[in-house]
Design an enzyme around this catalytic site. Structure first.
Site, PDB file in Angstrom:
ATOM      1  CG  HIS A   2      -1.968  -1.069   1.203  1.00  0.00           C
ATOM      2  ND1 HIS A   2      -3.224  -0.929   0.670  1.00  0.00           N
ATOM      3  CD2 HIS A   2      -1.917  -2.351   1.658  1.00  0.00           C
ATOM      4  CE1 HIS A   2      -3.900  -2.051   0.812  1.00  0.00           C
ATOM      5  NE2 HIS A   2      -3.125  -2.942   1.402  1.00  0.00           N
ATOM      6  CG  HIS A  20      -2.454  -1.042  14.907  1.00  0.00           C
ATOM      7  ND1 HIS A  20      -2.914  -2.300  14.599  1.00  0.00           N
ATOM      8  CD2 HIS A  20      -1.561  -1.212  15.895  1.00  0.00           C
ATOM      9  CE1 HIS A  20      -2.340  -3.175  15.380  1.00  0.00           C
ATOM     10  NE2 HIS A  20      -1.513  -2.566  16.177  1.00  0.00           N
ATOM     11  CG  ASN A  28      -7.934  -4.274   1.003  1.00  0.00           C
ATOM     12  OD1 ASN A  28      -7.258  -3.275   1.270  1.00  0.00           O
ATOM     13  ND2 ASN A  28      -7.421  -5.486   0.984  1.00  0.00           N
TER      14      ASN A  28
HETATM   15 FE1  HDE Z   1      -2.479  -4.719   5.433  1.00  0.00          FE
HETATM   16  N1  HDE Z   1      -0.666  -3.928   5.906  1.00  0.00           N
HETATM   17  N2  HDE Z   1      -1.821  -6.543   5.999  1.00  0.00           N
HETATM   18  N3  HDE Z   1      -4.224  -5.587   4.811  1.00  0.00           N
HETATM   19  N4  HDE Z   1      -3.137  -2.958   4.824  1.00  0.00           N
HETATM   20  C1  HDE Z   1      -0.319  -2.654   5.763  1.00  0.00           C
HETATM   21  O1  HDE Z   1       0.781  -1.364   7.386  1.00  0.00           O
HETATM   22  C2  HDE Z   1      -0.721  -6.785   6.708  1.00  0.00           C
HETATM   23  C3  HDE Z   1      -4.565  -6.893   4.901  1.00  0.00           C
HETATM   24  C4  HDE Z   1      -4.394  -2.658   4.402  1.00  0.00           C
HETATM   25  O2  HDE Z   1      -3.132   3.550   3.988  1.00  0.00           O
HETATM   26  C5  HDE Z   1       1.009  -2.338   6.383  1.00  0.00           C
HETATM   27  O3  HDE Z   1       1.188   0.807   7.815  1.00  0.00           O
HETATM   28  C6  HDE Z   1      -0.638  -8.176   7.068  1.00  0.00           C
HETATM   29  C7  HDE Z   1      -5.965  -7.083   4.682  1.00  0.00           C
HETATM   30  C8  HDE Z   1      -4.455  -1.266   4.041  1.00  0.00           C
HETATM   31  O4  HDE Z   1      -1.558   3.370   5.507  1.00  0.00           O
HETATM   32  C9  HDE Z   1       1.434  -3.660   7.007  1.00  0.00           C
HETATM   33  C10 HDE Z   1      -1.741  -8.764   6.508  1.00  0.00           C
HETATM   34  C11 HDE Z   1      -6.454  -5.838   4.440  1.00  0.00           C
HETATM   35  C12 HDE Z   1      -3.184  -0.759   4.273  1.00  0.00           C
HETATM   36  C13 HDE Z   1       0.284  -4.566   6.642  1.00  0.00           C
HETATM   37  C14 HDE Z   1      -2.479  -7.734   5.848  1.00  0.00           C
HETATM   38  C15 HDE Z   1      -5.353  -4.915   4.518  1.00  0.00           C
HETATM   39  C16 HDE Z   1      -2.391  -1.844   4.767  1.00  0.00           C
HETATM   40  C17 HDE Z   1       1.997  -1.689   5.474  1.00  0.00           C
HETATM   41  C18 HDE Z   1      -2.126 -10.223   6.543  1.00  0.00           C
HETATM   42  C19 HDE Z   1      -7.894  -5.434   4.101  1.00  0.00           C
HETATM   43  C20 HDE Z   1      -2.701   0.646   4.018  1.00  0.00           C
HETATM   44  C21 HDE Z   1       2.204  -0.298   5.996  1.00  0.00           C
HETATM   45  C22 HDE Z   1      -2.549 -10.644   7.811  1.00  0.00           C
HETATM   46  C23 HDE Z   1      -8.843  -5.730   5.117  1.00  0.00           C
HETATM   47  C24 HDE Z   1      -2.968   1.535   5.179  1.00  0.00           C
HETATM   48  C25 HDE Z   1       1.357  -0.187   7.146  1.00  0.00           C
HETATM   49  C26 HDE Z   1      -2.513   2.932   4.864  1.00  0.00           C
HETATM   50  C27 HDE Z   1      -1.055  -1.705   5.155  1.00  0.00           C
HETATM   51  C28 HDE Z   1       0.235  -5.845   7.028  1.00  0.00           C
HETATM   52  C29 HDE Z   1      -3.661  -7.987   5.117  1.00  0.00           C
HETATM   53  C30 HDE Z   1      -5.538  -3.505   4.288  1.00  0.00           C
HETATM   54  C31 HDE Z   1       2.774  -4.206   6.583  1.00  0.00           C
HETATM   55  C32 HDE Z   1       0.448  -8.843   7.871  1.00  0.00           C
HETATM   56  C33 HDE Z   1      -6.738  -8.396   4.750  1.00  0.00           C
HETATM   57  C34 HDE Z   1      -5.665  -0.519   3.512  1.00  0.00           C
HETATM   58  O5  HDE Z   1       1.515  -3.563   8.407  1.00  0.00           O
END
Ligand code: HDE
Length: 733
Positions: A126, A390, A198
């Site tokens: 993202h 978060h 999402n």
């Molecule tokens: Fe994320 N995801 N994600 N994700 N995600 C991040 O956090 C992660 C997942 C989503 O505009 C990171 O600050 C793991 C699902 C959005 O700042 C990180 C898993 C969904 C955004 C991270 C998922 C999301 C992130 C990268 C599997 C939809 C952007 C930078 C368990 C429900 C937020 C950060 C923004 C961002 C980890 C799966 C949505 C690395 C480990 C499912 C919208 O922490």
């Protein structure tokens, strides 16, 4: 507007009002520049009227009452970072005119050192995104299922939203085929609540431990670091064809949802099931939805590809322009409420499995509040880049469930900010500051900007009068819902997680013919971009377990045999809510291009522009040259785009004013708009130009009238359907 001052009558509507602006958005600053370099010292100009910084609260959540621009640069004179005035910033301090630079030059060292450290690590996923400020007003309809204060009746909560793609780097194009992030920070009185969702309701994996795998597979190949920001390559399809729980999400990505027309026209989903609890302690299992007031719309694939080259910032600009023009995007927050049963399953759907949805026909989405985005950030880095979301940012009345994907996310988001934002104090950055009092006993650390008083940052204490005290739930404390936990410690998943294909099939069968056609093309394109036959064959095998007709068509396009299913395709009921075609929607903030030249009826062009703006849309005049169009005594018409600087993809509708002089670029613009099944209008004798461009003037969605107003009425009605769908030659039955 005057000819000398194009586009600059910039009176913007009041923040809450949805009035159309009479201006073309996009001016780089709040004041027009002078031709000569200004020399008279003065204070910095104010920010643009559409922009707003984060609210003025202290690092510990206290309203400071400081003016909005209190964090902006101040004073008329250039200074060092210490506020010392400087006489020169163009020459380093040297020993003689041609001599070496002196280490003594503090200004040089400070300026270069700061510049050297301007970048921070981009988000690992993202990374590419854009944000906006807004407000959320609750309807009170969720009050029976949750005690969350911001969802009680008629509560207004400030918010910041960040939209993103997943795969690309910070500088990648907006319109690539990908899932989009939709993350919302609610600054509630009870503490910050983040809904990090999402634009698709399901995810590739069922367990967080697989996240590095799916992302490594989807990111560019590790040797050449290509391709950027896309899934059309071997490693992605290698992974998803072996890891079949990804199938449902892959179908969403390959559908038109993977190429949204605008962030304003996307649905949002919390994906996981959450547990809501009310004041009486009753609990429910709930899925969150964002429903855009403008409807769900998408680009067509060729448009997405053209835009990726001609205007990589398309979605970013679209959101900022709409807000600047006063066409504030809105979404209703909705919830699907399911009973909190011991097996956490509803009608056979495992609510802890993030690859499954609950069809809206089974559990309707109940609206609980309205989100309005009404201000653009003042500084992209300070706000959009530094915002830290978060899932663990929760408020009383909203609990996570045991969805193993959600559980892993609860760890990841805090962890990632330590690297990205350089230490543990990122919650003190202005965009991340809560609007509720903070007394956390956390101390020190990199970039500490709070000024913690008191001798005793520990509990229990007597030196500080016992402060801070713990609170019970009656005082707003977050108390987790007491949930029994049992089981054998093991690396396993429930048997219900084994069904990987039935909902992918339901999704496919729920689409209209034209949407299925696009999805078929997308699979064929992506797999056609893979190098290895084995990977294509394996991916076809997955498709075969979803739908035989789809498999046959994709196989045909790849020149490969269509395999038979190894799992009998499920007998599923389509969910009509999953299709995005077939209903009319508002046209606010849509863009109409008017092709004109000196031979056009310029008074009619001006009237048309005004009517379009009055209807809440943008009107851009496209001409063979820049500047103005003048003819006779009518007011000159300001040209916003030339045939060279624009492409059809910038417009939802193209209108021809009269019969502008033949030009190949005009023909290309019209022909492209027609091919992308957009509405095309013409008035004042436009038949000639349209026919010369090869546009069948009697085709559906081509509106030709002598009178511009009559034409506009029909055009706007057709635009409500987004495109002239039946102009697409449908191949899929
Ligand atoms: Fe994320 N995801 N994600 N994700 N995600 C991040 O956090 C992660 C997942 C989503 O505009 C990171 O600050 C793991 C699902 C959005 O700042 C990180 C898993 C969904 C955004 C991270 C998922 C999301 C992130 C990268 C599997 C939809 C952007 C930078 C368990 C429900 C937020 C950060 C923004 C961002 C980890 C799966 C949505 C690395 C480990 C499912 C919208 O922490």
């Amino acid at each position: 507007m005057t000819a000398a001052d194009p586009n600059r009558d910039r009176t913007l509507p009041e923040a809450e009002e949805k009035a159309p602006s009479a201006v073309v958005p996009g001016a780089p600053a709040s004041e027009p520049p002078s031709l000569e370099e200004p020399t008279a010292p003065r204070e910095p100009a104010p920010t643009k009227a559409d922009q707003r910084p984060p609210e003025a609260v202290s690092p510990t959540g206290k309203p400071t009452g400081a003016p909005e621009d209190s964090r902006a640069q101040a004073g008329a004179y250039l200074t060092t970072a210490q506020g010392l005035r400087l006489p020169d910033t163009d020459h380093s301090l040297k020993a003689g005119e041609r001599g070496p630079t002196l280490l003594q030059d503090h200004h040089l060292r400070e300026k270069i050192t700061h510049f050297d450290h301007e970048r921070i690590p981009e988000r690992v996923v993202h990374a590419r995104g854009t944000g906006a400020h807004g407000v959320f007003r609750s309807y009170g309809t969720a009050a029976s299922v949750t005690r969350a204060g911001f969802l009680a009746g008629d509560v207004t909560t400030p918010v910041f939203v960040r939209f993103s793609t997943v795969l690309g780097s910070r500088g990648s194009a907006d319109t690539v085929r990908d899932t989009r992030g939709f993350a919302t920070k609610f600054y509630t009185d009870e503490g910050t609540f983040d809904l990090v969702g999402n634009n698709m309701p399901v995810f590739f994996i069922q367990d967080a431990i697989k996240f590095p795998d799916v992302i490594h597979a989807a990111k560019p190949h590790p040797d050449r670091e290509i391709p950027q920001a896309q899934s059309a390559h071997d490693t992605f399809w290698d992974f998803v064809s072996l890891h079949t729980e990804a199938t449902h999400h892959v179908f969403w990505n390959m559908s038109d949802r993977g190429i949204p027309r605008s962030f304003r026209m996307m649905e949002g989903f919390g994906v996981h099931t959450f547990r809501l609890s009310n004041a009486e302690g009753g609990t429910s299992l709930v899925k969150f939805h964002w429903k855009p007031k403008l409807g769900v719309h998408s680009l067509v694939w060729e448009e997405a590809q053209i835009i990726a080259g001609t205007d990589p910032d398309f979605h970013r600009r679209d959101l900022a322009d709409a807000i600047e023009a006063g066409a504030f995007p809105q979404w209703e927050l909705g919830i699907q409420v399911m009973p909190d049963s011991p097996d956490q399953t509803f009608e056979g759907i495992d609510l802890l499995d993030p690859t499954k949805i609950v069809p809206e026909e089974l559990v309707p989405v109940q609206p609980v509040g309205l989100l309005t985005l009404n201000a653009n950030p003042v500084n992209f880095f300070a706000e959009t880049e530094q915002v830290a979301f978060h899932l663990g940012h929760l408020v009383p009345g909203i609990d996570p469930t045991d969805d193993p994907l959600l559980q892993g996310r609860l760890f990841s988001y805090l962890d990632t900010q330590l690297t990205r934002l350089g230490g543990p104090n990122f919650a003190q950055l202005p965009i991340n500051r809560p609007h509720a009092p903070v007394n956390d006993m956390f101390r020190d650390g990199m970039h500490q900007s709070a000024d913690h008083a008191g001798p005793a940052p520990y509990r229990p204490n007597s030196l500080d009068g016992g402060v801070p005290f713990t609170a019970g739930p009656e005082l707003g404390a977050y108390v987790e819902v007491a949930q029994p936990v049992q089981g054998v410690r093991a690396r396993t998943a429930p048997a219900s997680f084994d069904d990987h294909f039935s909902q992918a099939r339901m999704f496919y069968l729920s689409l209209s013919e034209v949407e299925r056609d696009h999805l078929t093309d997308a699979f064929t394109f992506e797999l056609g971009k893979c190098y290895e036959q084995a990977i294509k064959l394996r991916a076809l095998q997955v498709l075969a377990n979803v739908d035989a007709d789809l498999t046959a068509r994709v196989a045909d396009g790849l020149g490969l045999p269509a395999p038979a299913a190894t799992v009998a395709p499920a007998d599923v009921e389509p969910s009509p809510a999953l299709s995005q075609i077939g209903r009319p929607w508002p046209t606010d903030g849509r863009v109409i291009g008017i092709i004109a030249d000196e031979s056009s009826d310029l008074a009619a062009v001006t009237d048309l522009q005004n009517s379009i703006v009055a209807a809440g849309m943008q009107a851009l005049v496209i001409a063979p040259h820049g500047g103005t169009l003048t003819s006779g005594t009518v007011d000159p018409v300001i040209v916003q785009r030339t045939l060279l600087t624009t492409r059809s993809t910038e417009f939802d509708v193209v209108v021809v004013a009269g019969s502008p002089k033949a030009a190949p670029k005009m023909y290309r613009l019209l022909e492209e708009a027609f091919r992308h099944v957009k509405v095309i209008g013409g008035f004042g004798g436009a038949e000639e130009a349209l026919a010369a461009a090869g546009i069948p003037t009697d085709a559906p969605g081509v509106v030709i009238e002598q009178d511009a107003t009559r034409m506009l009425d029909q055009v706007v009605e057709l635009m409500g359907e987004h495109r002239v769908w039946h102009r697409f030659p449908v191949q899929v039955g």
